[in-house]
Design a protein around this motif. Structure first.
Motif, short mmCIF file in Angstrom:
data_model
loop_
_atom_site.label_atom_id
_atom_site.label_comp_id
_atom_site.label_asym_id
_atom_site.label_seq_id
_atom_site.Cartn_x
_atom_site.Cartn_y
_atom_site.Cartn_z
N ILE A 156 0.84 -1.20 0.00
CA ILE A 156 0.00 0.00 0.00
C ILE A 156 0.87 1.25 0.00
CG2 ILE A 156 -1.65 1.33 1.37
CD1 ILE A 156 -2.82 -1.42 2.28
N ALA A 157 1.93 1.22 0.80
CA ALA A 157 2.83 2.37 0.86
C ALA A 157 3.52 2.60 -0.48
CB ALA A 157 3.88 2.16 1.95
N ARG A 158 3.93 1.54 -1.14
CA ARG A 158 4.54 1.68 -2.47
C ARG A 158 3.55 2.28 -3.46
NH1 ARG A 158 7.31 -3.61 -4.67
NH2 ARG A 158 7.81 -2.13 -6.33
N ALA A 159 2.30 1.83 -3.37
CA ALA A 159 1.28 2.38 -4.27
C ALA A 159 1.03 3.85 -4.00
CB ALA A 159 -0.02 1.59 -4.11
N LYS A 160 1.32 4.29 -2.76
CA LYS A 160 1.16 5.69 -2.40
C LYS A 160 2.40 6.51 -2.73
CE LYS A 160 -3.00 5.75 -0.59
NZ LYS A 160 -4.06 6.67 -1.05
N GLY A 161 3.40 5.86 -3.37
CA GLY A 161 4.57 6.61 -3.85
C GLY A 161 5.79 6.59 -2.96
N LEU A 162 5.80 5.79 -1.89
CA LEU A 162 6.95 5.76 -1.00
C LEU A 162 8.11 5.00 -1.62
CD1 LEU A 162 4.58 6.51 0.97
CD2 LEU A 162 5.95 5.44 2.77
N ASP A 163 9.33 5.39 -1.24
CA ASP A 163 10.51 4.65 -1.68
C ASP A 163 10.66 3.40 -0.82
OD1 ASP A 163 11.52 5.50 0.77
OD2 ASP A 163 12.94 6.94 -0.10
N GLU B 272 -16.06 1.14 8.39
CA GLU B 272 -14.63 1.25 8.09
C GLU B 272 -14.20 0.16 7.12
OE1 GLU B 272 -12.83 2.75 12.31
OE2 GLU B 272 -14.02 0.91 12.32
N ASP B 273 -14.73 -1.02 7.31
CA ASP B 273 -14.38 -2.13 6.42
C ASP B 273 -14.84 -1.84 4.99
OD1 ASP B 273 -13.44 -5.02 6.11
OD2 ASP B 273 -15.51 -5.16 5.38
N GLN B 274 -16.06 -1.36 4.85
CA GLN B 274 -16.58 -1.04 3.52
C GLN B 274 -15.77 0.09 2.87
OE1 GLN B 274 -18.95 -2.54 1.69
NE2 GLN B 274 -19.20 -4.11 3.26
N ASN B 275 -15.44 1.09 3.65
CA ASN B 275 -14.64 2.20 3.13
C ASN B 275 -13.28 1.70 2.65
OD1 ASN B 275 -13.97 5.02 2.70
ND2 ASN B 275 -12.74 4.91 4.56
N GLY B 276 -12.66 0.82 3.41
CA GLY B 276 -11.38 0.27 3.02
C GLY B 276 -11.45 -0.56 1.75
N ARG B 277 -12.53 -1.31 1.60
CA ARG B 277 -12.69 -2.12 0.38
C ARG B 277 -12.79 -1.23 -0.85
NH1 ARG B 277 -17.27 -6.62 1.62
NH2 ARG B 277 -16.64 -7.33 -0.47
N ARG B 278 -13.52 -0.12 -0.72
CA ARG B 278 -13.64 0.80 -1.86
C ARG B 278 -12.28 1.41 -2.21
NH1 ARG B 278 -18.48 2.20 0.88
NH2 ARG B 278 -17.40 3.92 1.93
N LYS B 279 -11.54 1.81 -1.18
CA LYS B 279 -10.23 2.43 -1.43
C LYS B 279 -9.25 1.43 -2.01
CE LYS B 279 -10.40 6.20 1.96
NZ LYS B 279 -9.73 6.82 3.13
N TRP B 280 -9.32 0.18 -1.57
CA TRP B 280 -8.43 -0.84 -2.12
C TRP B 280 -8.72 -1.06 -3.60
CZ3 TRP B 280 -4.11 -3.46 -1.29
CH2 TRP B 280 -3.86 -4.61 -2.04
N ALA B 281 -9.98 -1.12 -3.95
CA ALA B 281 -10.34 -1.32 -5.36
C ALA B 281 -9.75 -0.24 -6.24
CB ALA B 281 -11.86 -1.36 -5.51
N ALA B 282 -9.61 0.97 -5.70
CA ALA B 282 -9.10 2.09 -6.49
C ALA B 282 -7.60 2.01 -6.74
CB ALA B 282 -9.43 3.41 -5.79
N LYS C 135 -5.82 -1.14 -6.55
CA LYS C 135 -5.35 -2.52 -6.77
C LYS C 135 -4.63 -2.66 -8.11
CE LYS C 135 -6.45 -7.35 -6.94
NZ LYS C 135 -7.40 -8.45 -6.72
N THR C 136 -5.09 -2.00 -9.14
CA THR C 136 -4.44 -2.12 -10.45
C THR C 136 -2.99 -1.67 -10.38
OG1 THR C 136 -6.55 -1.79 -11.60
CG2 THR C 136 -4.53 -1.42 -12.87
N SER C 137 -2.75 -0.58 -9.67
CA SER C 137 -1.37 -0.09 -9.57
C SER C 137 -0.52 -1.06 -8.76
CB SER C 137 -1.34 1.30 -8.93
OG SER C 137 -1.80 1.26 -7.59
N ILE C 138 -1.08 -1.71 -7.75
CA ILE C 138 -0.33 -2.69 -6.97
C ILE C 138 -0.02 -3.92 -7.82
CG2 ILE C 138 -0.52 -4.32 -5.04
CD1 ILE C 138 -1.84 -2.13 -3.42
N ALA C 139 -1.00 -4.35 -8.62
CA ALA C 139 -0.78 -5.52 -9.48
C ALA C 139 0.37 -5.29 -10.44
CB ALA C 139 -2.06 -5.84 -10.24
N ALA C 140 0.60 -4.05 -10.83
CA ALA C 140 1.66 -3.75 -11.80
C ALA C 140 3.05 -4.00 -11.22
CB ALA C 140 1.54 -2.30 -12.27
#
Length: 342
Positions: free
Chosen positions: A131-138, A181-191, A193-198
């Protein structure tokens, strides 16, 4: 359990009253522990929120002991295995805290349909890092985020996956989230996930498997999805600030405490981060101080409860009840990193 020792004839009234209050609180704590153990052993129906009475009785024991040591400093003894400051705990009552933890383990056991992971600690680190990598962290920042995430797991559940909550009917699972909170997290993950899969296709495939496995189950009782959604809901938006946080708070345990505060008092903590002077940022809202006290911060003893404000440095220092949990998290993190280097 023997009562606190003292010589009433040599004590002032304040000291004698403090001693009597502590002895009663310790006896009451022992009594409620025995009552709950008997109910469990005889398969009796437990009351709603069966851990609340135990929690309040434990707090009262710590509080009255702190009042006693404030009135009679000679009562401060040696260290204890729980890492609680000796002014708050007589090491002689450690067995009561042992019983306390065992009872909570029983009362908060995962439901029969919970889906555990064979690698629960690594999962938390992997998800936090990704998640941190997807947010741009080194690499360094992402590693810190993974370490902090593992700390949150221990802070919320002592490292136990998929647990219930003996003090709440709302918060459940590996990071103790509510349904919204769980539902909110699921929505944010879906947004994202494609970048993480890359950059991490293996993690994305694991996620697909866990989603399929969870199906219609409450996602808070699948360890992977519970951790993923909780991190996305409360913490992922703060991950881009990890480098600044690490610089401001170089102690890894302080970093974990800060992210735990994002869970306990999110709005003030975000404001403190924006202030540019986090450690000196002061909380004085009575409602926020109440939230802190409800989470074992400035909770114990009359002097602590009388506080009307505190800086973030003072708040972090007062989170001593979390220290042992975070130290265990750090040890697990080091084990994970060592295995990865083999």
């Amino acid at each position: 359990m023997s009562p606190a020792m003292g010589q009433p004839g040599t004590l002032t009234k304040k000291q004698s009253d403090a001693l009597a209050a502590y002895n009663k609180a310790a006896s009451d704590f022992e009594s409620i522990l025995g009552q709950r153990r008997a109910q469990i052993d005889s398969n009796q129906r437990l009351p709603n929120l069966p851990g609340q009475a135990l929690y309040l009785a434990r707090n009262n024991m710590l509080s009255t002991y702190k009042d006693l040591t404030d009135a009679l400093p000679s009562r401060i003894g040696g260290p204890n295995k729980y890492g609680i400051p000796p002014a708050y705990l007589d090491a002689g009552v450690e067995p009561l805290l042992d019983q306390y933890r065992k009872l909570f383990d029983l009362m908060q056991a995962p439901p029969a349909n919970a889906q555990k992971s064979d690698t629960p600690f690594k999962d938390v680190v992997d998800l936090g890092t990704a998640i941190a990598r997807a947010k741009g962290l080194d690499a360094a920042g992402a590693e810190a985020a993974g370490r902090i995430s593992l700390g949150l797991f221990f802070a919320e559940t002592n490292g136990n996956q998929n647990i219930g909550n003996a003090r709440s009917n709302t918060y459940k699972g590996s990071l103790q989230t509510g349904p919204s909170e769980d539902q909110n997290g699921r929505r944010k993950w879906a947004a994202i996930k494609t970048s993480i899969a890359a950059f991490d296709p293996a993690l994305s495939l694991r996620d697909d498997r866990e989603e399929a496995r969870a199906g219609n189950l409450d996602h808070r009782f699948n360890h992977w999805t519970a951790v993923r959604d909780a991190l996305m809901s409360a913490h992922a938006d703060i991950f881009p600030q990890v480098a600044t946080i690490v610089k401001t708070l170089p102690n890894p345990i302080d970093q974990m405490k800060l992210f735990e505060l994002i869970q306990i008092i999110p709005a003030p903590t975000r404001s403190g981060l924006k202030s540019g002077d986090l450690v000196n940022y002061r909380i004085s809202d009575p409602r926020i101080m109440g939230y802190l006290r409800n989470n074992s911060i400035f909770t114990f003893g009359q002097a602590d409860r009388a506080r009307t404000s505190a800086t973030y440095r003072e708040i972090l220092d007062a989170m001593w009840l979390f220290n042992a949990k975070f130290e265990e998290a750090l040890a697990k993190f080091d084990e994970i990193k060592a295995r990865q280097k083999r």
